[in-house]
Design a protein around this motif. Structure first.
Motif, PDB file in Angstrom:
ATOM      1  N   UNK A 115       0.847  -1.718   0.340  1.00 10.67           N
ATOM      2  CA  UNK A 115      -0.769   0.135   0.020  1.00 10.67           C
ATOM      3  C   UNK A 115       1.261   1.248   0.427  1.00 10.67           C
ATOM      4  N   UNK A 116       1.825   1.331   1.100  1.00  9.31           N
ATOM      5  CA  UNK A 116       2.925   3.105   0.985  1.00  9.31           C
ATOM      6  C   UNK A 116       3.897   2.807  -0.305  1.00  9.31           C
ATOM      7  N   UNK A 117       4.057   0.852  -1.194  1.00  5.03           N
ATOM      8  CA  UNK A 117       4.544   1.319  -2.859  1.00  5.03           C
ATOM      9  C   UNK A 117       3.604   2.276  -3.072  1.00  5.03           C
ATOM     10  N   UNK A 118       2.818   1.550  -3.468  1.00  2.00           N
ATOM     11  CA  UNK A 118       1.869   2.605  -4.325  1.00  2.00           C
ATOM     12  C   UNK A 118       0.754   3.984  -3.655  1.00  2.00           C
ATOM     13  N   UNK A 119       1.939   4.491  -3.340  1.00  2.00           N
ATOM     14  CA  UNK A 119       1.072   6.023  -2.274  1.00  2.00           C
ATOM     15  C   UNK A 119       0.207   5.518  -1.740  1.00  2.00           C
ATOM     16  N   UNK A 120      -0.427   4.721  -1.066  1.00  3.13           N
ATOM     17  CA  UNK A 120      -2.004   4.926  -0.261  1.00  3.13           C
ATOM     18  C   UNK A 120      -2.423   6.344   0.083  1.00  3.13           C
ATOM     19  N   UNK A 121      -3.409   6.976  -0.096  1.00 10.28           N
ATOM     20  CA  UNK A 121      -3.631   7.680   0.597  1.00 10.28           C
ATOM     21  C   UNK A 121      -4.469   8.395   1.997  1.00 10.28           C
ATOM     22  N   UNK A 122      -5.536   7.474   2.023  1.00  7.24           N
ATOM     23  CA  UNK A 122      -5.839   6.780   3.194  1.00  7.24           C
ATOM     24  C   UNK A 122      -5.320   6.688   4.220  1.00  7.24           C
ATOM     25  N   UNK A 123      -5.953   6.542   5.660  1.00  7.96           N
ATOM     26  CA  UNK A 123      -5.229   6.534   6.739  1.00  7.96           C
ATOM     27  C   UNK A 123      -4.946   5.043   6.601  1.00  7.96           C
ATOM     28  N   UNK A 124      -3.940   3.883   7.165  1.00 11.54           N
ATOM     29  CA  UNK A 124      -3.720   3.210   7.590  1.00 11.54           C
ATOM     30  C   UNK A 124      -3.186   2.885   8.998  1.00 11.54           C
TER      31      UNK A 124
END
Length: 328
Positions: free
Chosen positions: A216-225
């Motif tokens: 998710x971080x690699x794909x630049x996920x924008x929501x909170x994780x």
């Protein structure tokens, strides 16, 4: 009159105009499971082998099932000739070599394998590992998709566990294992990047969740994780510093280690991971959830999350687990 050919189980049948794939299969005595015939029970779920099926035939399915071209035969009115699979494909194995073995805590080792063939997998899926005598166990993939030939696993030692005891005590760097094709539906897809993600795991259930977070971080996920990792006591946790460093690096990633027994030191929450998560995140409407750990925890968290507003189709958890595991 519109007729379409359906290839299924080495047969070719004809689907007539106004007829569903399920209707055609039943008329031709094809052995296909079914129930309500209205798309609710999902008993007649099959997979298209030649591209995406009609969109309406995927109504109500999870996004990962849609992504793999699964559809409901009772809702499918073909728009072209189709080839479908009713039964899962035969399992294929590829050879792999142990290239690294690292102790994560007293009961868990990280095993890294170099596969002979590149693997097409998604972070969070699992594979079956098979040793020379045929003994086979399922383990989740702990790394993201950037290293197609390398797979990492977190193997927790279980008392009397034939495979896990052997992996801890006898399996060495340089030894060979066989690895099945990846399986499972609990994985990250780079869609709906604005959605918040909640990940809850116990024990070595951190493995697939760490892979999903990395992806998710690699794909630049924008929501909170939000990750909640739990164990009974501190020595059952691991990768605390690594997860804290990740949280410091990415402002949208939040990490909460949890213990359910004893005194919790600073930075560690007291209580079961799922209970702590539900207390801190009272509204889960629109969130996507990933759960991995003891089946009792997974079942309880699904129920809690639904009551907190999460949609059932947004709660992802794989069904394989170890019967002798203890609740963390």
């Amino acid at each position: 009159m519109s007729l379409h050919k359906i290839s299924v189980n080495d047969r070719e049948i004809v689907c007539e105009s106004g007829e569903t794939v399920l209707d055609a299969c039943l008329r031709e005595n094809v052995d296909i499971p079914y129930g309500c015939r209205q798309g609710a029970c999902q008993s007649c779920m099959v997979r298209s082998l030649q591209g995406p099926p009609p969109l309406a035939a995927q109504d109500g399915l999870k996004d990962v099932l849609r992504h793999q071209n699964h559809f409901l035969a009772c809702l499918c009115y073909p728009q072209q000739d189709m080839a479908i699979s009713i039964s899962p494909p035969a399992e294929f194995f590829t050879e792999a070599t142990v290239i690294e073995k690292t102790q994560l805590n007293a009961e868990t080792v990280q095993l890294t394998l170099q596969c002979k063939e590149a693997m097409d997998y998604y972070a969070g899926q699992f594979v079956n590992l098979k040793r020379a005598d045929g003994l086979t166990r399922s383990y989740s993939i702990a790394n993201n998709r950037l290293h197609a030939n390398k797979l990492s696993f977190h193997i927790r030692r279980l008392a009397g566990g034939r495979f896990s005891e052997w992996a801890h005590q006898e399996l060495n760097v340089g030894d060979k294992l066989e690895v099945s094709d990846p399986q499972g539906l609990c994985y990250y897809l780079p869609t709906q990047q604005e959605n918040n993600l909640l990940l809850v795991g116990t024990g070595s259930g951190l493995a697939p969740l760490a892979g999903i977070i990395s992806e998710a971080l690699h794909h630049g996920h924008k929501g909170a994780i939000h990750l909640f990792h739990g164990s009974r006591e501190m020595d059952g946790l691991y990768w605390i510093a690594e997860m804290q460093a990740l949280a410091a690096q990415f402002p949208n990633f939040h990490y909460t280690p949890c213990i359910s027994r004893g005194d919790a030191p600073d930075g560690v929450a007291k209580g079961r991971a799922n209970d702590v998560a539900m207390t801190l995140l009272p509204s889960l409407k629109g969130w996507r959830l990933y759960l991995c750990g003891h089946p009792d925890m997974v079942h309880q968290t699904k129920r809690q999350a639904f009551l907190h507003g999460a949609a059932l189709q947004d709660i992802h958890a794989d069904a394989f687990h170890v019967a002798s595991a203890t609740l963390d």
